[in-house]
Design a protein around this motif. Sequence first.
Motif, PDB file in Angstrom:
ATOM      1  N   ASP A 202      13.568   4.168   4.029  1.00 28.09           N
ATOM      2  CA  ASP A 202      12.421   4.905   4.560  1.00 28.09           C
ATOM      3  C   ASP A 202      11.546   3.970   5.399  1.00 28.09           C
ATOM      4  O   ASP A 202      11.029   4.365   6.446  1.00 28.09           O
ATOM      5  CB  ASP A 202      11.589   5.485   3.413  1.00 28.09           C
ATOM      6  CG  ASP A 202      12.349   6.518   2.625  1.00 28.09           C
ATOM      7  OD1 ASP A 202      12.644   7.582   3.191  1.00 28.09           O
ATOM      8  OD2 ASP A 202      12.670   6.253   1.446  1.00 28.09           O
ATOM      9  N   VAL A 203      11.373   2.752   4.903  1.00 32.88           N
ATOM     10  CA  VAL A 203      10.537   1.756   5.583  1.00 32.88           C
ATOM     11  C   VAL A 203      11.326   0.455   5.677  1.00 32.88           C
ATOM     12  O   VAL A 203      11.946   0.019   4.701  1.00 32.88           O
ATOM     13  CB  VAL A 203       9.216   1.507   4.816  1.00 32.88           C
ATOM     14  CG1 VAL A 203       8.358   0.483   5.551  1.00 32.88           C
ATOM     15  CG2 VAL A 203       8.452   2.805   4.616  1.00 32.88           C
TER      16      VAL A 203
ATOM     17  N   LEU B   2       0.820  -1.209   0.000  1.00 33.87           N
ATOM     18  CA  LEU B   2       0.000   0.000   0.000  1.00 33.87           C
ATOM     19  C   LEU B   2       0.855   1.261   0.000  1.00 33.87           C
ATOM     20  O   LEU B   2       0.504   2.260  -0.631  1.00 33.87           O
ATOM     21  CB  LEU B   2      -0.938  -0.003   1.216  1.00 33.87           C
ATOM     22  CG  LEU B   2      -1.993   1.100   1.275  1.00 33.87           C
ATOM     23  CD1 LEU B   2      -3.006   0.932   0.156  1.00 33.87           C
ATOM     24  CD2 LEU B   2      -2.701   1.084   2.623  1.00 33.87           C
ATOM     25  N   ILE B   3       1.985   1.218   0.693  1.00 33.71           N
ATOM     26  CA  ILE B   3       2.818   2.420   0.807  1.00 33.71           C
ATOM     27  C   ILE B   3       3.997   2.413  -0.155  1.00 33.71           C
ATOM     28  O   ILE B   3       4.787   3.353  -0.177  1.00 33.71           O
ATOM     29  CB  ILE B   3       3.331   2.590   2.259  1.00 33.71           C
ATOM     30  CG1 ILE B   3       4.177   1.386   2.679  1.00 33.71           C
ATOM     31  CG2 ILE B   3       2.173   2.789   3.219  1.00 33.71           C
ATOM     32  CD1 ILE B   3       4.749   1.504   4.081  1.00 33.71           C
ATOM     33  N   SER B   4       4.118   1.348  -0.945  1.00 38.18           N
ATOM     34  CA  SER B   4       5.236   1.251  -1.882  1.00 38.18           C
ATOM     35  C   SER B   4       5.122   2.315  -2.972  1.00 38.18           C
ATOM     36  O   SER B   4       4.044   2.549  -3.527  1.00 38.18           O
ATOM     37  CB  SER B   4       5.256  -0.138  -2.522  1.00 38.18           C
ATOM     38  OG  SER B   4       6.236  -0.209  -3.531  1.00 38.18           O
TER      39      SER B   4
ATOM     40  N   ASN C 290      12.412   4.159  -0.249  1.00 35.44           N
ATOM     41  CA  ASN C 290      13.316   3.012  -0.227  1.00 35.44           C
ATOM     42  C   ASN C 290      12.807   2.050   0.844  1.00 35.44           C
ATOM     43  O   ASN C 290      12.911   2.311   2.044  1.00 35.44           O
ATOM     44  CB  ASN C 290      14.739   3.467   0.091  1.00 35.44           C
ATOM     45  CG  ASN C 290      15.710   2.289   0.182  1.00 35.44           C
ATOM     46  OD1 ASN C 290      15.440   1.210  -0.348  1.00 35.44           O
ATOM     47  ND2 ASN C 290      16.822   2.494   0.870  1.00 35.44           N
ATOM     48  N   ILE C 291      12.247   0.934   0.409  1.00 41.25           N
ATOM     49  CA  ILE C 291      11.651  -0.049   1.322  1.00 41.25           C
ATOM     50  C   ILE C 291      12.504  -1.308   1.305  1.00 41.25           C
ATOM     51  O   ILE C 291      12.813  -1.855   0.234  1.00 41.25           O
ATOM     52  CB  ILE C 291      10.200  -0.374   0.930  1.00 41.25           C
ATOM     53  CG1 ILE C 291       9.350   0.909   0.939  1.00 41.25           C
ATOM     54  CG2 ILE C 291       9.605  -1.410   1.866  1.00 41.25           C
ATOM     55  CD1 ILE C 291       7.926   0.707   0.466  1.00 41.25           C
TER      56      ILE C 291
ATOM     57  N   LEU D 224       9.898  -2.954  -6.664  1.00 37.06           N
ATOM     58  CA  LEU D 224      10.289  -1.750  -5.923  1.00 37.06           C
ATOM     59  C   LEU D 224      10.632  -2.020  -4.463  1.00 37.06           C
ATOM     60  O   LEU D 224      10.749  -1.091  -3.676  1.00 37.06           O
ATOM     61  CB  LEU D 224       9.195  -0.671  -5.990  1.00 37.06           C
ATOM     62  CG  LEU D 224       8.949  -0.020  -7.359  1.00 37.06           C
ATOM     63  CD1 LEU D 224       7.804   0.967  -7.270  1.00 37.06           C
ATOM     64  CD2 LEU D 224      10.212   0.651  -7.874  1.00 37.06           C
ATOM     65  N   ILE D 225      10.760  -3.290  -4.086  1.00 37.86           N
ATOM     66  CA  ILE D 225      11.070  -3.648  -2.702  1.00 37.86           C
ATOM     67  C   ILE D 225      12.406  -4.399  -2.687  1.00 37.86           C
ATOM     68  O   ILE D 225      12.624  -5.317  -3.477  1.00 37.86           O
ATOM     69  CB  ILE D 225       9.975  -4.546  -2.079  1.00 37.86           C
ATOM     70  CG1 ILE D 225       8.597  -3.928  -2.272  1.00 37.86           C
ATOM     71  CG2 ILE D 225      10.267  -4.780  -0.605  1.00 37.86           C
ATOM     72  CD1 ILE D 225       8.371  -2.646  -1.538  1.00 37.86           C
TER      73      ILE D 225
END
Length: 608
Positions: free
Chosen positions: A387-388, A339-341, A346-347, A360-361
């Motif tokens: 960031d996460v 949901l927050i991607s 930067n996750i 993107l992870i």
Amino acid sequence: MSGGGKLGQILLAAGKITEEQLTNALEKQEESGQRLGEALVEMECVTEQDITQVLGQQLGVPHVWLRKGLVDPKVVSLIPQEKAEVYHAVAMFKVRDTLTVAMSDPQSLFVIDQLGSLTGCKIQPVLCRAQDITAIIQEYYGKTVEVGEFLSSLDETDVELVADTQLASLSELEEMAEGSPIINLVNLVVLNGIHEGASDIHIEPDRKRMRVRYRVDGILREVMSNKMELHPAIISRVKVMANLDIGERRRPQEGRIRVVAEGREVDLRVSSLPTVIGEKIVMRILDQSRSIVPLEKLGLTARSAEEIMDMIAQPYGLVLVTGPTGSGKTTTLYSAINLISSMEKNIVTIEDPVEYQLDLINQVQVNERMELTFANVLRHVLRQDPDVVMVGEIRDRETAEIAIQAALTGHLVISTLHTNDSCGAVARLVDMGVEPYLLASALTGVVAQRLIRSICSDCSTTFIPPPELLRRVGWKDDKPLTMSLGTGCKTCFDSGYKGRLGIYEMLRVDTVMRNLILTNPTIDQLREEREKSALPSLKESGFELVRQGKTTIEEVMRAVFIEGESDIKPDGLMADVGKPAPQTSATGHTQPAADEPLQDSAEPVTLG
């Protein structure tokens, strides 16, 4: 199958018979009333195989020499014996929703339609000799054929699983005759487990038998029982697939198998365990192609969904998801991350194992032998400008302290804990040695959850619950109530349940709760303060689904441990309404950290 002239001309064109033989056969047919094919066979001009092959070409359908090795004993019963005898048809095997049926008259549209209505499947007819069908009917309907007996009767030229939905030619049918029976059995076990949505496959020995069980919707059920003589060969086959040492039977081993099943790649995490009777294998199914469930579709109430979205929208802080193994924590974590991607964030995730692969992870696999523990990887991740950060599980004080420091220094940290409810997460972290003042500053919120089975829609019925039942479970609503339950049917394997739903309990750390944590409170004090928020508890969340007719009271009581109510046994709750109690197996089993790295198969194993 009239049109003997057509058959004769095809045989003639194929060089099977001569003009003279055809003329003599036609004369004999006229005298005796036989079919042309029967007359030619009796005259020894052609064989029965020649006739069947030519008829298949004439009718435009595949043909097969039906024998025991080509018939799945579990599928035969889809067509009742009386219908099989009347229609002269035998179910051979089923792939997804297509049932392959051997017929002596595969052109009979009426029979094909009737079989489709009877079985609920698309029918793929294949041509077979009438006497072969009669022999199979006598063999399979005359007695119970066990899978073990079926496989032990095969030789090295019998069945291989076919994953195609269509069988268009003889060559494709003949491909079934190239595999080993043990390979076929292991393939069958894995494919069926994936097809039925099992999370785990258990292959275990007993004193006289070996059994296979699937964990579906959190409950184990037996799907196969074979003679014990097959067990060592099956265990060895799985070990070979997982690159394990087949000669080592005294120590536990772990490995992985990558398989291609039903057109998609699936990972199997394999664990072997020596028991006093023999080795037990458990395969955890990790379907990489499975899509992430959106957060709003996890079964959350509107307010609970809003609370979670508000937690993960914060730029920093610690968000925890708690519950036992198998309660859906990982699914919730991935839904939140998805949901927050975005391209702007930067996750990084630290997992054991990586169950989903996301775009993107940045995903990191824990490997303790290479010193890639949760704590060590987390230290390095914090130098990667995240960031996460998602930490698969907080297992020790070191990981907890690093996660809290990360949350305090401007990172959003999402992780899991094994506790019974949301308030238990606070108590667990303090017990690990985390200072209350650090926890109070870092913690944003806790989500506790369970997975409960939903009522099967195909056999759902309603009843009015007796007052005694409601009183025993602490039902607070006095309004007249109609509840639902599943009576059990073929779709749900007579359990009354099909699929699962989530129930959730939220703990938001506001100013009042933060001040309470600073005092190192008892868990009862935390629960009392949480109740003031008017957010539903796990039990209340489950009871709301009961009101909606989506699950049963006994399923809620089975899944949720409620302190002070341990004398309530889910098995007996529905006795008053005449519903047999379902299995009450544990909802999951823990996966201990591996001391050695998991072995990967070099290449995916294609099962079908």
